[in-house]
Design a protein around this motif. Structure first.
Motif: not given
Length: 289
Positions: A220-224
């Motif tokens: 549900x969350x990403x680190x770009x």
């Protein structure tokens, strides 16, 4: 046994994602460009120490409209020295609401962590780093998965979604398995989501797209975060390295992605504030977001 869990996870993903979504209010923080672009404040940790107000003001000027904290003090119950409510009010006034917070803690402190996060208006609390003692063998990862499930249950009581953030070490092979696979397959999708760090997955030698397809709905969350094109694989501002973000963002619905945060751990060519502005401008202009 793991394969059975994986199959159940695959077929129940859609239902699980919907159940997780019911816990949280919808994210509604699109800026003037119609995009929610967040920043993990660990990226500018030194600048915040030097000039707290000036750094936050500059981030808002750049255009960031979502924040993930990395400065929660468990013993004091504060975020960067402020009470949860005061910190949230500060960010809200700048148009950068606190959507997520990174915190390392144990089950005995879970009630306090989630109570403070709820007071600050967090939608997510993320366990950001697994100490080495828990990643020496498969049993350590299984015990961690059980711990994450318990934390997720408590988080749900506070209306918060609980997650785990990966590095590269979770992808090391142990008896034909990876720690990341164990965590994903042994955690309850209704209790635990994952924050997929695109840089660290790539650094570990895995394709983020393939991993998203292997575990749909779990990220549900990403680190770009980008990676330079040279052999040392150092960090780079988003859009200035080798990672194909368009290809990955094409799978955002498969991943169940709700929010993403720019993060850069260290800097070499550009200073932190210059780098976060470069990342923001790249993502703002990107047609695939």
């Amino acid at each position: 046994m793991l394969k059975m869990i994986h199959r159940r996870t695959f077929f129940k993903t859609t239902a699980a994602f919907a159940a997780g979504s019911m816990v949280l209010p919808a994210v509604s923080c699109s800026g003037i460009f119609g995009k929610t672009i967040g920043l993990q404040l660990y990226t500018v940790r030194d600048q915040l120490k030097e000039d707290w107000d000036g750094t936050l003001n500059r981030l808002a000027e750049i255009g960031y409209n979502s924040v993930e904290a990395a400065g929660y003090n468990l013993s004091e119950g504060t975020f960067y020295g402020l009470s949860p409510k005061a910190f949230a009010q500060k960010l809200d006034a700048l148009g950068m609401p606190l959507h997520s917070s990174h915190t390392v803690f144990e089950n005995r402190d879970a009630e306090k962590v989630f109570a403070d996060a709820a007071e600050a208006g967090c939608q997510y609390v993320v366990y950001p780093f697994l100490p080495e003692e828990f990643r020496k063998n498969i049993n350590g990862y299984k015990a961690t998965a059980a711990k994450l499930n318990r934390m997720g249950e408590i988080a749900n009581n506070y209306g918060i979604r609980f997650g785990y953030h990966n590095h590269a070490f979770e992808f090391e092979k142990m008896d034909g398995q990876t720690g990341m696979d164990i965590l994903l397959e042994e955690t309850d999708f209704e209790m635990v989501t994952f924050e997929l760090d695109l840089y660290w997955v790539t650094r570990a030698g895995y394709d983020p797209v393939e991993y998203i397809k292997k575990y749909p709905g779990r990220f549900e969350l990403w680190h770009v975060k980008d990676m330079v094109k040279t052999e040392d694989m150092f960090f780079a501002p988003a859009g200035y390295g080798r990672i194909d973000f368009e290809r990955i963002f094409d799978e955002k619905n498969t991943a169940g992605m709700k929010l993403f945060f720019v993060e850069q751990d260290s800097f070499r060519t550009f200073d932190p504030m210059e780098s976060v502005e470069m990342s923001y401008n790249y993502l703002r202009k990107a047609s695939f977001i």
